[in-house]
Design a protein around this motif. Structure first.
Motif, mmCIF file in Angstrom:
data_model
loop_
_atom_site.group_PDB
_atom_site.id
_atom_site.type_symbol
_atom_site.label_atom_id
_atom_site.label_comp_id
_atom_site.label_asym_id
_atom_site.label_seq_id
_atom_site.Cartn_x
_atom_site.Cartn_y
_atom_site.Cartn_z
ATOM 1 N N ALA A 1 0.163 1.878 12.849
ATOM 2 C CA ALA A 1 1.424 1.652 13.559
ATOM 3 C C ALA A 1 1.230 0.681 14.721
ATOM 4 O O ALA A 1 2.055 -0.214 14.942
ATOM 5 C CB ALA A 1 1.983 2.978 14.062
ATOM 6 N N GLU A 2 0.128 0.817 15.452
ATOM 7 C CA GLU A 2 -0.145 -0.088 16.582
ATOM 8 C C GLU A 2 -0.371 -1.505 16.080
ATOM 9 O O GLU A 2 0.123 -2.475 16.665
ATOM 10 C CB GLU A 2 -1.371 0.421 17.348
ATOM 11 C CG GLU A 2 -1.632 -0.297 18.664
ATOM 12 C CD GLU A 2 -2.316 -1.638 18.491
ATOM 13 O OE1 GLU A 2 -2.044 -2.570 19.286
ATOM 14 O OE2 GLU A 2 -3.129 -1.771 17.547
ATOM 15 N N THR A 3 -1.104 -1.644 14.966
ATOM 16 C CA THR A 3 -1.338 -2.965 14.379
ATOM 17 C C THR A 3 -0.024 -3.611 13.958
ATOM 18 O O THR A 3 0.213 -4.805 14.202
ATOM 19 C CB THR A 3 -2.283 -2.858 13.167
ATOM 20 O OG1 THR A 3 -3.543 -2.353 13.606
ATOM 21 C CG2 THR A 3 -2.488 -4.212 12.504
ATOM 22 N N CYS A 4 0.841 -2.846 13.316
ATOM 23 C CA CYS A 4 2.136 -3.376 12.873
ATOM 24 C C CYS A 4 2.995 -3.806 14.056
ATOM 25 O O CYS A 4 3.662 -4.851 14.000
ATOM 26 C CB CYS A 4 2.860 -2.336 12.030
ATOM 27 S SG CYS A 4 2.112 -2.037 10.409
ATOM 28 N N MET A 5 2.989 -3.017 15.114
ATOM 29 C CA MET A 5 3.761 -3.386 16.295
ATOM 30 C C MET A 5 3.277 -4.720 16.863
ATOM 31 O O MET A 5 4.082 -5.593 17.219
ATOM 32 C CB MET A 5 3.660 -2.288 17.347
ATOM 33 C CG MET A 5 4.485 -2.532 18.603
ATOM 34 S SD MET A 5 6.271 -2.452 18.322
ATOM 35 C CE MET A 5 6.508 -0.675 18.365
ATOM 36 N N ARG A 6 1.973 -4.905 16.875
ATOM 37 C CA ARG A 6 1.369 -6.089 17.494
ATOM 38 C C ARG A 6 1.458 -7.331 16.608
ATOM 39 O O ARG A 6 1.690 -8.436 17.114
ATOM 40 C CB ARG A 6 -0.090 -5.778 17.845
ATOM 41 C CG ARG A 6 -0.895 -6.934 18.411
ATOM 42 C CD ARG A 6 -2.252 -6.457 18.922
ATOM 43 N NE ARG A 6 -2.884 -5.517 18.010
ATOM 44 C CZ ARG A 6 -3.604 -5.886 16.939
ATOM 45 N NH1 ARG A 6 -3.785 -7.168 16.673
ATOM 46 N NH2 ARG A 6 -4.166 -4.967 16.165
ATOM 47 N N THR A 7 1.264 -7.157 15.298
ATOM 48 C CA THR A 7 1.172 -8.326 14.421
ATOM 49 C C THR A 7 2.426 -8.622 13.618
ATOM 50 O O THR A 7 2.576 -9.731 13.089
ATOM 51 C CB THR A 7 -0.004 -8.150 13.437
ATOM 52 O OG1 THR A 7 0.274 -7.043 12.553
ATOM 53 C CG2 THR A 7 -1.312 -7.912 14.175
ATOM 54 N N TYR B 1 0.650 5.925 7.073
ATOM 55 C CA TYR B 1 1.008 5.168 8.274
ATOM 56 C C TYR B 1 0.467 5.890 9.504
ATOM 57 O O TYR B 1 1.164 6.629 10.185
ATOM 58 C CB TYR B 1 2.524 5.015 8.344
ATOM 59 C CG TYR B 1 3.019 3.967 9.321
ATOM 60 C CD1 TYR B 1 2.750 2.626 9.125
ATOM 61 C CD2 TYR B 1 3.780 4.336 10.427
ATOM 62 C CE1 TYR B 1 3.226 1.663 10.003
ATOM 63 C CE2 TYR B 1 4.255 3.385 11.314
ATOM 64 C CZ TYR B 1 3.978 2.057 11.097
ATOM 65 O OH TYR B 1 4.450 1.098 11.972
ATOM 66 N N PRO C 1 -1.403 6.343 13.326
ATOM 67 C CA PRO C 1 -1.131 5.724 14.634
ATOM 68 C C PRO C 1 -1.838 4.382 14.810
ATOM 69 O O PRO C 1 -1.282 3.466 15.425
ATOM 70 C CB PRO C 1 -1.660 6.765 15.622
ATOM 71 C CG PRO C 1 -1.528 8.064 14.899
ATOM 72 C CD PRO C 1 -1.833 7.753 13.467
ATOM 73 N N GLU C 2 -3.016 4.236 14.247
ATOM 74 C CA GLU C 2 -3.741 2.968 14.366
ATOM 75 C C GLU C 2 -3.023 1.853 13.601
ATOM 76 O O GLU C 2 -2.886 0.729 14.102
ATOM 77 C CB GLU C 2 -5.168 3.131 13.827
ATOM 78 C CG GLU C 2 -6.051 4.061 14.643
ATOM 79 C CD GLU C 2 -5.746 5.534 14.412
ATOM 80 O OE1 GLU C 2 -6.126 6.355 15.288
ATOM 81 O OE2 GLU C 2 -5.121 5.872 13.376
ATOM 82 N N GLY D 1 6.365 7.203 13.741
ATOM 83 C CA GLY D 1 5.431 6.323 13.087
ATOM 84 C C GLY D 1 4.340 7.094 12.429
ATOM 85 O O GLY D 1 3.512 6.510 11.818
#
Length: 443
Positions: free
Chosen positions: A242-248, A237, A239-240, A443
């Protein structure tokens, strides 16, 4: 303040251990509790499913706040009953808890709001479900709609296995009314990630990611269980991701729940698969995972009670949410035979010796005290042994060492908790040119 925690397992013990550190709390209670919890809270002998009795007890005994930890009382509406009595509580409403209580509700939510998940078909008729699995692509997953103690998901490599799963759930009623509907979905492939998150319905603050170990035996063999161990953070998991999961996934899920008229406040658990097409949702839980909480909460540096109250008040955007760097590993010590038939009432030794090790916690899941004070087994998953260390390698070694100090007749534990994560971590470090050891964080 007087605070009641509802539940009686390892997750609740981990929550209480963190709450006991808060200067805002004067006295802790737990219903029903267990043989270890009684050391830090007053145990109240009311089962977690008796929601009316619990709500009445909380009112009669002047509880200032209630933490509803397990899925059953949440899905039965305990937070609603407490609100009607003027008692603030941590946990979603009955309507919002459907995100776990009904896999059909969750699946339709994801489909309607275009949240990435596995393709599926939904059935309420056993004959139609059986007809479908005879032609569906293999492998596939058969899921009971309702709560099933973490055992209502059956991974099927062949159509014969899928037929057997449908019959067990819908015809034989292995999980009772929870199997009145089934979901048959494609089997996704990729690393699995568990992410718990505090949310007040608008703001979301993820906790440290985790990697669960569901199978009963080493090498991910044997039957599915409620979880035999967890490591945190999960090296997959990044950082990249984690950012995708937050957004999508994360924020769209909150928006979807608001749009459905049931905003989610509490701890929202995202079970994710990192597929070649990107992260997808395997499941939601409406509460702290078990044993994920036993691995993640020992890394929390913030005041847990303050965070819970921010969630309830809708002010999570003002909260201080901090986790320690480093890593943790929780190894579950289970009764022989779990997740099938097992004996209880076995004397337990070695707990004090394990707890005496540095940065080590023993969370009681299925224990009780005999009349003479002896500690006895009372469940399938008996204890969760957690170690916190600077690196994942140290945490896994320390947790395994501590768990081996504990003994009771038929005790069983996996000896490879964290092995896959360590291999992945090494591979990722090699790919990055020896960039270093992955450390903890949000994350």
């Amino acid at each position: 303040m007087q605070v009641l925690v509802v539940g009686g397992g390892g997750r609740e013990h981990a929550i209480l251990q963190r709450l006991a550190l808060s200067p805002q709390i004067g006295r802790l209670y737990c219903a029903p509790g267990n043989g270890g919890i009684e050391g830090i809270a007053t145990c109240v002998p009311i089962p977690a499913r008796e929601v009316e009795t619990l709500a009445d007890w909380a009112l009669a005994n002047g509880m200032d706040y209630v933490v509803v930890a397990p899925d059953d009382p949440l899905c039965l509406g305990l937070t609603d009953l407490l609100a009607a009595r003027g008692i603030p509580a941590f946990g979603p409403t009955k309507a919002a808890a459907r995100i776990e209580g009904s896999k059909v509700f969750a699946k339709k939510l994801m489909q309607h709001y275009q949240i990435p998940t596995a393709a599926c078909e939904i059935f309420s008729d056993a004959a139609l479900a059986l007809r479908y699995v005879r032609i569906a692509p293999c492998p596939m997953v058969v899921k009971a709609d309702g709560l099933a103690l973490g055992k209502g998901v059956i991974l099927c490599q062949t159509r014969d296995e899928a037929e057997e799963a449908v019959r067990a759930i819908m015809v034989d009623k292995r999980f009772g009314d929870s199997g009145s509907r089934v979901i048959v979905e494609e089997m996704l492939s990729g690393p699995e990630v568990s992410v718990l998150a505090f949310t007040d319905g608008v703001t979301l603050r993820p906790m440290v990611s985790g990697m669960d170990h569901k199978r009963a035996l080493d090498g991910d063999r044997g039957l599915n269980t409620g979880g035999m161990g967890v490591i945190a953070p999960n090296p997959c998991y990044t950082p990249e991701i984690a950012e995708t999961c937050m957004r999508t996934i994360f924020m769209p899920t909150l928006a979807a729940m608001r749009a459905e008229g049931c905003p989610f406040q509490g701890c929202l658990y995202f079970g994710l698969m990192l597929t070649a097409e990107g992260p997808k949702v395997i499941e939601y839980n409406c509460r702290f995972g078990d044993p994920e909480a036993q691995a993640v909460l020992p890394l929390l540096q913030s005041d847990l009670f303050a965070l819970l109250r921010h969630v309830t008040a809708g002010t999570l955007d003002r909260a201080d949410v901090r986790f320690a760097e480093g890593a943790s590993c929780c190894v579950v010590v289970a009764s022989g035979g779990y997740p099938e038939a097992y004996g209880t009432g076995k004397p337990i030794t070695g707990v004090a010796e394990a707890e005496a090790l540095p940065d080590t916690y023993v969370f009681h899941a299925g224990t009780r005290r005999a009349a003479d004070g002896a500690l006895l087994t009372s469940g399938g998953r008996v204890l969760g042994v957690t170690a916190v260390a600077d690196t994942l390698a140290q945490a896994t070694a320390n947790a395994a060492r501590a768990a081996r100090l504990i003994a009771f007749e038929g005790a069983h534990m996996r000896g490879d908790i964290g092995a896959n994560a360590l291999a992945l971590q090494s591979a990722m470090a090699a790919d990055a040119g020896g960039a270093g050891t992955l450390r903890g964080g949000q994350g």
